[in-house]
Design a protein around this motif. Sequence first.
Motif, PDB file in Angstrom:
ATOM      1  N   GLU A   1       0.824  -1.216   0.000  1.00  0.00           N
ATOM      2  CA  GLU A   1       0.000   0.000   0.000  1.00  0.00           C
ATOM      3  C   GLU A   1       0.852   1.258   0.000  1.00  0.00           C
ATOM      4  O   GLU A   1       0.316   2.372   0.015  1.00  0.00           O
ATOM      5  CB  GLU A   1      -0.951  -0.004   1.206  1.00  0.00           C
ATOM      6  CG  GLU A   1      -2.075  -1.032   1.101  1.00  0.00           C
ATOM      7  CD  GLU A   1      -3.068  -0.706  -0.019  1.00  0.00           C
ATOM      8  OE1 GLU A   1      -3.270   0.480  -0.341  1.00  0.00           O
ATOM      9  OE2 GLU A   1      -3.626  -1.668  -0.589  1.00  0.00           O
TER      10      GLU A   1
ATOM     11  N   GLU B   1     -10.906  12.178   2.711  1.00  0.00           N
ATOM     12  CA  GLU B   1     -11.201  11.343   1.545  1.00  0.00           C
ATOM     13  C   GLU B   1     -12.152  10.217   1.920  1.00  0.00           C
ATOM     14  O   GLU B   1     -12.677   9.529   1.066  1.00  0.00           O
ATOM     15  CB  GLU B   1      -9.900  10.827   0.921  1.00  0.00           C
ATOM     16  CG  GLU B   1      -9.214  11.947   0.149  1.00  0.00           C
ATOM     17  CD  GLU B   1      -7.758  11.694  -0.161  1.00  0.00           C
ATOM     18  OE1 GLU B   1      -7.270  10.592   0.120  1.00  0.00           O
ATOM     19  OE2 GLU B   1      -7.113  12.618  -0.686  1.00  0.00           O
ATOM     20  N   SER B   2     -12.395  10.039   3.209  1.00  0.00           N
ATOM     21  CA  SER B   2     -13.388   9.066   3.656  1.00  0.00           C
ATOM     22  C   SER B   2     -14.750   9.721   3.796  1.00  0.00           C
ATOM     23  O   SER B   2     -15.643   9.174   4.423  1.00  0.00           O
ATOM     24  CB  SER B   2     -13.008   8.510   5.028  1.00  0.00           C
ATOM     25  OG  SER B   2     -11.726   7.983   4.992  1.00  0.00           O
ATOM     26  N   GLY B   3     -14.899  10.900   3.244  1.00  0.00           N
ATOM     27  CA  GLY B   3     -16.101  11.662   3.514  1.00  0.00           C
ATOM     28  C   GLY B   3     -15.840  12.530   4.721  1.00  0.00           C
ATOM     29  O   GLY B   3     -14.963  12.240   5.551  1.00  0.00           O
TER      30      GLY B   3
ATOM     31  N   PRO C   1      -8.406  -0.453  -0.170  1.00  0.00           N
ATOM     32  CA  PRO C   1      -6.977  -0.448  -0.494  1.00  0.00           C
ATOM     33  C   PRO C   1      -6.802  -1.180  -1.820  1.00  0.00           C
ATOM     34  O   PRO C   1      -7.393  -2.246  -2.015  1.00  0.00           O
ATOM     35  CB  PRO C   1      -6.340  -1.226   0.660  1.00  0.00           C
ATOM     36  CG  PRO C   1      -7.347  -1.144   1.781  1.00  0.00           C
ATOM     37  CD  PRO C   1      -8.687  -1.087   1.125  1.00  0.00           C
TER      38      PRO C   1
ATOM     39  N   THR D   1     -13.310   2.850   2.750  1.00  0.00           N
ATOM     40  CA  THR D   1     -14.244   3.833   3.266  1.00  0.00           C
ATOM     41  C   THR D   1     -15.481   3.945   2.368  1.00  0.00           C
ATOM     42  O   THR D   1     -15.602   3.237   1.375  1.00  0.00           O
ATOM     43  CB  THR D   1     -13.556   5.190   3.495  1.00  0.00           C
ATOM     44  OG1 THR D   1     -14.488   6.072   4.110  1.00  0.00           O
ATOM     45  CG2 THR D   1     -13.095   5.795   2.180  1.00  0.00           C
TER      46      THR D   1
ATOM     47  N   THR E   1     -17.011   6.692   0.826  1.00  0.00           N
ATOM     48  CA  THR E   1     -17.144   7.558  -0.341  1.00  0.00           C
ATOM     49  C   THR E   1     -15.774   7.963  -0.842  1.00  0.00           C
ATOM     50  O   THR E   1     -14.894   8.336  -0.060  1.00  0.00           O
ATOM     51  CB  THR E   1     -17.998   8.816  -0.075  1.00  0.00           C
ATOM     52  OG1 THR E   1     -17.867   9.710  -1.197  1.00  0.00           O
ATOM     53  CG2 THR E   1     -17.604   9.538   1.190  1.00  0.00           C
TER      54      THR E   1
ATOM     55  N   MET F   1     -21.711   7.218   7.998  1.00  0.00           N
ATOM     56  CA  MET F   1     -20.548   7.905   8.585  1.00  0.00           C
ATOM     57  C   MET F   1     -20.030   7.201   9.845  1.00  0.00           C
ATOM     58  O   MET F   1     -18.814   7.094  10.038  1.00  0.00           O
ATOM     59  CB  MET F   1     -20.873   9.376   8.871  1.00  0.00           C
ATOM     60  CG  MET F   1     -20.954  10.243   7.624  1.00  0.00           C
ATOM     61  SD  MET F   1     -19.341  10.522   6.839  1.00  0.00           S
ATOM     62  CE  MET F   1     -18.738  11.916   7.837  1.00  0.00           C
TER      63      MET F   1
END
Lengths: 484, 484
Positions: free
Chosen positions: A122, A201-203, B361, B428, B430, B443
């Motif tokens: 990663e 970036e995860s919301g 990932p 995640t 989004t 969320m």
Amino acid sequence: MSPLPTSAPDDAAAGSNDARLPPSLSRDLRRRLGPSGFIEEPDRLLAYESDALTTIRGVPLAVTLPATRDELCATVRLLYEAGVPFVPRGAGTGLAGGAVARSAVLVVTTRLDRILGVDPAERLAVVEPGVVTDAISAAAAPYGLRYLPDPASASACTIGGNVATNSGGPHCLKHGVTSDHVLALEVVRPDGTTLELDRGESGGLDLAGLFIGSEGTFGIASSITVRLVPRPEAVRTFLALFGGVSDAGRAVTEILEAGVLPVALEIIDGTTIRAVEASVYAAGLPTDTGAALVVECEGSEEEAEEQMSVALAAVQAAGPREVRLAATESDRARVWRARKNAFGALGRLGPDVMLQDAVVPRTELPTLLPRIEEVAERHDLQLANFFHAGDGNLHPNIVFDRRDPDQARRVNAACREILDLCVRAGGTITGEHGVGLDKLKFMPLVFGEPELEAMRSLKRAFDPTGICNPGKVVPSPPSGGGRA
Amino acid sequence: MSPLPTSAPDDAAAGSNDARLPPSLSRDLRRRLGPSGFIEEPDRLLAYESDALTTIRGVPLAVTLPATRDELCATVRLLYEAGVPFVPRGAGTGLAGGAVARSAVLVVTTRLDRILGVDPAERLAVVEPGVVTDAISAAAAPYGLRYLPDPASASACTIGGNVATNSGGPHCLKHGVTSDHVLALEVVRPDGTTLELDRGESGGLDLAGLFIGSEGTFGIASSITVRLVPRPEAVRTFLALFGGVSDAGRAVTEILEAGVLPVALEIIDGTTIRAVEASVYAAGLPTDTGAALVVECEGSEEEAEEQMSVALAAVQAAGPREVRLAATESDRARVWRARKNAFGALGRLGPDVMLQDAVVPRTELPTLLPRIEEVAERHDLQLANFFHAGDGNLHPNIVFDRRDPDQARRVNAACREILDLCVRAGGTITGEHGVGLDKLKFMPLVFGEPELEAMRSLKRAFDPTGICNPGKVVPSPPSGGGRA
């Protein structure tokens, strides 16, 4: 120490330290951290009275050195419960007085120096805040990877400090600064609890992005997830020597207009060259050189070679006296040693160096460089300039002796004139060193009061009691009534 | 409309709209904005009841369309003074219900569509929020420059909406998303005053970075300064066809492990290919293909050619059925038309499409893709997947008919299972579409309550009265007592 030339009038007074650590807090911290984690002896505290900007000082109430994440949280919680302000500190290589603790306790992260994991697939590493920046690349090297941002102090500074100041470095021109290479953070909040921050970036909001560059005023990063990138197959470096800095500035413009983006474009002026050549980092440059431009290109063999040939052709338009290719890796290392030790070498020219960190639009370089030199000449001061020319981040340094009050006054006046010039040309007051205490008074040059108040409101959201690195980064409201 | 399959139980109720605009506010807005800037007629308001995610709806109290910066500030100030909540909206191409206004007034920026300046030397453009994304590149084209992020809707969406959601796009793999290309913002705060936000590179906090991705909950960008980059000298594109998506996923891993970072790495699955091939965007792909991988490399002629040949060699390890080079610019355009219209083409498969936007990932792709397919099969649903494979941003789409309550229930269950799988694999909920209303309930899958509360505290710092796009992005506290 004597008063400080470019600091606000109250800085010297603020350096005096009447506050004392409550005895019960002292006892609790010592019990929790052990003798190697807690310092309160006055003479030992002196070692922590400044960061690398030695003109701003203050003796901390105490120094804590937590060695584990739990100790870090416990330390912050004890300070919070006692209502004693604290200042985070990494290796103390900062250049803006950001790690100076006045009437506050230092929380030093250097013992939190574990690399928690490297994930080559990663392309990331998870590290503690006290890990030395270069150590991340060393840990990633077996996988052909590296951590990219390379502050000049990378062999000494810590990643936590890099996060605090959003550090740059010579090789950030193409690939971005710390903020572009941090994927997530765990932070200890001012009350000792922790938060997991990611890049939005995860919301949700870019909480990690807001924390990066907040100079330790929002809390202390306890774990940092950084991006790793592949090491380049090939690196090509050359030096072009010029009669003066404006010719070197023109060469930078020519290279960029030719459509090449080198990984580094660094200019060192004649005064700096002479200081470096007189030091152990001598790189064999003629001491009558007006300016040297370092150009470095990376990529596959073909890419590096092609970019290099375009850049070499482009610099010819600016009339170099001489162009030297770094033919071997040791040539290349010598060039970078000279550049990265330039600040240290200036110590040969006088007892004090006022280091600036201004930014100008890069197209303004050829016009502004002679005007900055003119300011120094008019004030009868010796200017030494070296800078990240590709992104217009200048480090005009004034060498002086602060024991001479008239000289100190002239340094102060010249610094303000130089920053004024840069701001009026569309630039700003700090490129990578941060605001700390040193640039506080210049913040209103670049920000209006509504913008400063917006920053204060975010600070209050993260640190409602104002206990964490108070008085840094954002100046107090004009009325003096509020809290920065 | 019927209740919404993946929305929270109260969404349908929230769609009913008992609130009314105070008559005096209506009069003031109409007077200030003129007849072309104010809409209150119920049938005309229906055109604004959703964004591109048609499963979440709500009729706004009114629609305002300010045409100048002054009108924008005045509109927001009038709403603020009347205490009426408002929702910013660009072209309405969003896919998370973020621009749905329930018991609120829409502030639409599409008439603020001026390009205020292009500076080729500094490589930046200053634009109003309603400028269509593609129009920035068109304005920069005469200088050999372009604006990089390319959401699939770039020919319709606005830069203001891109800032709100921190949009990505197929070509963001190598060069980063909106946040990496916005240099500064002027924003209208919820009270109608303005702030100049920059990236924290002038010292201080990254206020602009915090605003980007805040989905219109902090205010409305009134002017946006974006970075422009040189157009590449050469572009090389190829398509590799595979028996299934996990083979295509393996090909992505092989390419990245070979040390090449293409500008785009996109996978389209067999179901999507068949939908596209039946549409006007047909790209001539065999309809028995299990998955297609689009690879695009950019740079100088030599760089693009070299990266291409490495990538071509790497995909062989994943056993493609066929590899097709895009020999001409029109071949290339055809490939991208097919990819960018994939979402639209799915409309052929059923009346409703539940579009997901999960991230995993990238090393987990080969493992997760079959598991996601398995979830859809188990719920007897038709899955169509296309995604930005290089950064693990999946768009698993479920085609269904929401008039069938059992099907809608199964879609809901499958979506949650798919997002759960992604989150548990370290991903995640989004990647680029934002949270809006649609992802609110997910969320807590990715954020703890302390992190959500930190987001709420920042929201309160920017919008103390909670008037600006209330109820979006951050869910209300569990007690229900607080304000998101």
